[in-house]
Design a protein around this motif. Sequence first.
Motif, short mmCIF file in Angstrom:
data_model
loop_
_atom_site.label_atom_id
_atom_site.label_comp_id
_atom_site.label_asym_id
_atom_site.label_seq_id
_atom_site.Cartn_x
_atom_site.Cartn_y
_atom_site.Cartn_z
N ALA A 17 0.84 -1.20 0.00
CA ALA A 17 0.00 0.00 0.00
C ALA A 17 0.87 1.25 0.00
CB ALA A 17 -0.93 0.01 1.21
N MET A 18 1.93 1.22 0.79
CA MET A 18 2.82 2.38 0.84
C MET A 18 3.58 2.58 -0.46
SD MET A 18 2.20 3.82 3.60
CE MET A 18 3.47 5.05 3.74
N ALA A 19 3.98 1.47 -1.10
CA ALA A 19 4.67 1.58 -2.38
C ALA A 19 3.75 2.20 -3.43
CB ALA A 19 5.15 0.20 -2.84
N ILE A 20 2.51 1.73 -3.44
CA ILE A 20 1.52 2.28 -4.38
C ILE A 20 1.28 3.76 -4.07
CG2 ILE A 20 -0.90 2.16 -5.09
CD1 ILE A 20 -0.69 -0.89 -4.58
N PHE A 21 1.20 4.06 -2.79
CA PHE A 21 1.04 5.45 -2.36
C PHE A 21 2.17 6.31 -2.91
CE2 PHE A 21 -0.38 8.92 0.03
CZ PHE A 21 0.55 9.36 0.95
N GLY A 22 3.39 5.79 -2.83
CA GLY A 22 4.55 6.51 -3.35
C GLY A 22 4.47 6.73 -4.85
N VAL A 23 4.08 5.69 -5.59
CA VAL A 23 3.97 5.83 -7.05
C VAL A 23 2.87 6.86 -7.39
CG1 VAL A 23 3.51 4.66 -9.23
CG2 VAL A 23 4.80 3.50 -7.46
N LEU A 24 1.79 6.84 -6.64
CA LEU A 24 0.72 7.82 -6.85
C LEU A 24 1.22 9.24 -6.63
CD1 LEU A 24 -2.64 6.44 -5.42
CD2 LEU A 24 -2.20 7.33 -7.70
N ILE A 25 2.01 9.42 -5.59
CA ILE A 25 2.58 10.75 -5.32
C ILE A 25 3.44 11.19 -6.51
CG2 ILE A 25 4.27 12.00 -3.91
CD1 ILE A 25 3.31 10.47 -1.49
N SER A 26 4.14 10.23 -7.11
CA SER A 26 5.02 10.58 -8.23
C SER A 26 4.23 11.00 -9.46
CB SER A 26 5.93 9.40 -8.58
OG SER A 26 5.22 8.42 -9.30
N THR A 27 2.94 10.68 -9.53
CA THR A 27 2.13 11.08 -10.70
C THR A 27 1.60 12.51 -10.58
OG1 THR A 27 0.04 10.23 -9.78
CG2 THR A 27 1.37 8.70 -11.07
N VAL A 28 1.79 13.12 -9.41
CA VAL A 28 1.29 14.48 -9.21
C VAL A 28 2.10 15.44 -10.09
CG1 VAL A 28 1.05 16.37 -7.55
CG2 VAL A 28 0.54 14.02 -6.85
N GLY A 29 1.40 16.33 -10.76
CA GLY A 29 2.10 17.32 -11.58
C GLY A 29 1.74 17.16 -13.04
N LEU A 30 2.62 17.71 -13.88
CA LEU A 30 2.38 17.66 -15.32
C LEU A 30 2.83 16.31 -15.87
CD1 LEU A 30 3.64 21.16 -16.55
CD2 LEU A 30 1.28 20.43 -16.21
N ASP A 31 1.99 15.73 -16.71
CA ASP A 31 2.38 14.50 -17.38
C ASP A 31 3.42 14.84 -18.43
OD1 ASP A 31 1.16 12.55 -20.01
OD2 ASP A 31 2.14 11.73 -18.24
N VAL A 32 4.52 14.08 -18.44
CA VAL A 32 5.64 14.44 -19.32
C VAL A 32 5.29 14.25 -20.80
CG1 VAL A 32 7.48 14.05 -17.67
CG2 VAL A 32 6.68 12.15 -19.06
N VAL A 33 4.32 13.38 -21.09
CA VAL A 33 4.00 13.10 -22.49
C VAL A 33 2.97 14.10 -23.03
CG1 VAL A 33 3.03 11.40 -24.07
CG2 VAL A 33 4.55 10.67 -22.23
N THR A 34 1.89 14.27 -22.29
CA THR A 34 0.79 15.10 -22.80
C THR A 34 0.79 16.51 -22.24
OG1 THR A 34 -0.70 14.39 -21.03
CG2 THR A 34 -0.67 13.05 -23.04
N GLY A 35 1.53 16.73 -21.16
CA GLY A 35 1.58 18.05 -20.55
C GLY A 35 0.35 18.40 -19.73
N ARG A 36 -0.55 17.46 -19.53
CA ARG A 36 -1.76 17.75 -18.74
C ARG A 36 -1.48 17.60 -17.26
NH1 ARG A 36 -6.85 14.67 -21.40
NH2 ARG A 36 -7.99 16.07 -20.03
N GLU A 37 -2.20 18.37 -16.48
CA GLU A 37 -2.03 18.32 -15.03
C GLU A 37 -2.72 17.10 -14.46
OE1 GLU A 37 -2.11 23.17 -14.31
OE2 GLU A 37 -3.11 21.84 -12.88
N ARG A 38 -2.05 16.50 -13.48
CA ARG A 38 -2.62 15.34 -12.79
C ARG A 38 -2.55 15.55 -11.28
NH1 ARG A 38 0.14 10.01 -15.32
NH2 ARG A 38 2.02 10.99 -14.48
N LEU A 39 -3.66 15.32 -10.62
CA LEU A 39 -3.75 15.34 -9.14
C LEU A 39 -3.18 16.63 -8.54
CD1 LEU A 39 -2.65 11.66 -8.30
CD2 LEU A 39 -4.87 12.50 -9.00
N THR A 40 -3.33 17.74 -9.23
CA THR A 40 -2.84 19.01 -8.66
C THR A 40 -3.93 19.72 -7.88
OG1 THR A 40 -3.41 20.19 -10.69
CG2 THR A 40 -1.15 19.36 -10.49
N PHE A 41 -5.20 19.35 -8.10
CA PHE A 41 -6.34 19.94 -7.39
C PHE A 41 -6.30 21.46 -7.46
CE2 PHE A 41 -7.53 15.88 -5.91
CZ PHE A 41 -6.37 15.20 -5.59
N GLY A 42 -5.85 21.98 -8.58
CA GLY A 42 -5.85 23.42 -8.78
C GLY A 42 -4.76 24.17 -8.05
N MET A 43 -3.87 23.45 -7.36
CA MET A 43 -2.80 24.12 -6.60
C MET A 43 -1.57 24.31 -7.49
SD MET A 43 -2.96 22.61 -2.75
CE MET A 43 -3.68 20.99 -2.95
#
Lengths: 156, 501
Positions: free
Chosen positions: B171-197
């Motif tokens: 669960a913690m490893a998955i949590f860590g990978v999820l944290i790593s997805t926060v921000g701009l996607d390197v391929v499409t440039g779309r925001e992920r999990l930023t919640f407007g911040m």
Amino acid sequence: MRHVNWIVAVALASFGITAMAAAWPLDFWPSRFGPGEGFLPVVLGAVLAVLSLGIALQNWRKKNEGKPETESLNLTKPIRAMLIFILYLIIFDFIGFVFSTAIFLTLYIVWVEERRLRQAMTISLAVTVVTYLLFVQFLGVDLPLGVLEGVPEWIS
Amino acid sequence: MDILSSLGNGFATALTPINLLLCAAGVTSGTLIGMLPGIGPAAAMALLLPFSFGMEPASVLIMMAGIYYGAMYGGSTSSILVNIPGEAASVVTCLDGYQMARKGRAGAALGISAIGSFIAGTFSVIGLMLVAEPLAEFGLRFGPAEYFLLMLLALMTVGLIGGGSMAKSLAMAIFGVLISTVGLDVVTGRERLTFGMFGLVEGIDFIVVVMGLFAISEVLSLLTQRTRQHIPPPTRIMEVLPNREEMRRSVAPIARGTILGFLIGVLPGAGASIASFISYGIEKRYAKNPELFGQGEIEGVAGPEAANNGASGGALVPLLSLGIPGSGSAAVILGAMILSGVRPGPMLFEQQSQIVWALVASMYIGNVLLLILNLPLVPFLASLVRTPIHILLPIILVLSVVGVFGLHNSVFDLWLLLAIGISGYFLSKAGYGPAPTVLGVILGPLLEQNLRQALKISNGSLSIFVGSSISLVLLSLLLFSIGGRWAYNRYQQSFSKQGTP
């Protein structure tokens, strides 16, 4: 402690569900060439939610089985430390690294560790100066000057 | 014999007084800077690179090699003494190294770290000399599918190292990978999990996660202790260093860590962090009492530290033979080489052999100097553990703030640090170890990138993950580790139900 176990498991599940929901509008598998940017957050969010709910359920069952927890958390000092730390973060950029760090260290040692003011101020001064010289002067790390902004270089 | 004569020439270059001095200066400054949280070998080399302007190319590389090894050892030192990893590869050392320090065995942990690093570093340099070319060619056979499976294997092993239940570690490893997805996607440039911040658009730096989960969380944990642990001072100087039993127990982990680290280090991008995590998982699996891991087992320090340094030599294999840096630190060395007019690649050994062999020789020398300069410092460093806690804890908090703020000059990162630290405290109280999260944050971007690349290559077909012998081996290891752990858990459960001691 078991309450903490259960709460943390539910919190993790909530995080997973929130990640899923936030990533849902994104492209999941837009073409035959493979997943889009929404794939990993949605999948992992779902897995985390399921896994965490499973852990929460396991904790719930154990609650009805084993001995009651005896350990309790003494949170007085951590709460004080975090309140002072929050103050530190608030003033860090406004009044600068030097003064905010000195204030933080003094307050921490006096209020959290319950030491004398003179000792606190001595330690605070020494640590602040050494940290400033090491990071700012030697390593060139850019820390906020705050109220020292504009003061001639040889003073700051 | 050709290799030996080339190495001899390399030593002749590296053993001049000025180059020896530069290597010693590099080792010392690298160690001191590497101890500072958030500043790893790559950053230490980059910071000190300007001092090398105007030097001979061989001298530049010799100094860089010294800084490289010194910074790696420095990162381990702060992991052991204050539970703040100096860099990603030192995260695992926190698990048992810090616990050894809390039991008054900081010197033993530091000593084994230095000795293991020396042995692994030396053997990895020998490996670099002998097998650079064929290993580099093997490394080139790793495509996106193979890399994805390797990353997944590394994440699966956290089920062994996370402490507590496998479910919580996963669960913690998955949590860590999820944290790593926060921000701009390197391929499409779309925001992920930023919640407007806006502060999350750049993503969450792994240093923030590490500082929060290890430093802040540990400070809170120590503050909740009703009684402060007293670490008695040693009565004899030999008590500070590893004793005979600890040395004996460290031999096999160091040997395994060296080989594992070198092989993984050869893979471009894999690096010392993965090597140290996998080594820890293997040592826990081989241990007689795996349940004691995380409470101060010497094997938990010896293996990962050896893997860490073994990977350092391995990372230079693709750099020297193909011009591809195997790690961030190797990338800085590449930069130093280019600035000095040296172009690594297939022709390097033929066209500029004197410089290459001087670098190889300096790595031997850097290893020896590391041991000579740092081992006598172990008693002094171990004494730092007895710094009064009312001074140590606020210093840790200040260093965390400085380390995090120095990344992007962002106050938002400081608030993230606080949030992650408080979360980490409650997570640890509930039995969720921090190491899997950190590994998830580190590997997450690579995992996703390779997954998407592999599926693009195969037009969305999953068959690419069983399409090569390497991927089949990795998949088998993956299934074996999951199945083996499940079977072990069932075996343990049936044992405890029967009440068999």
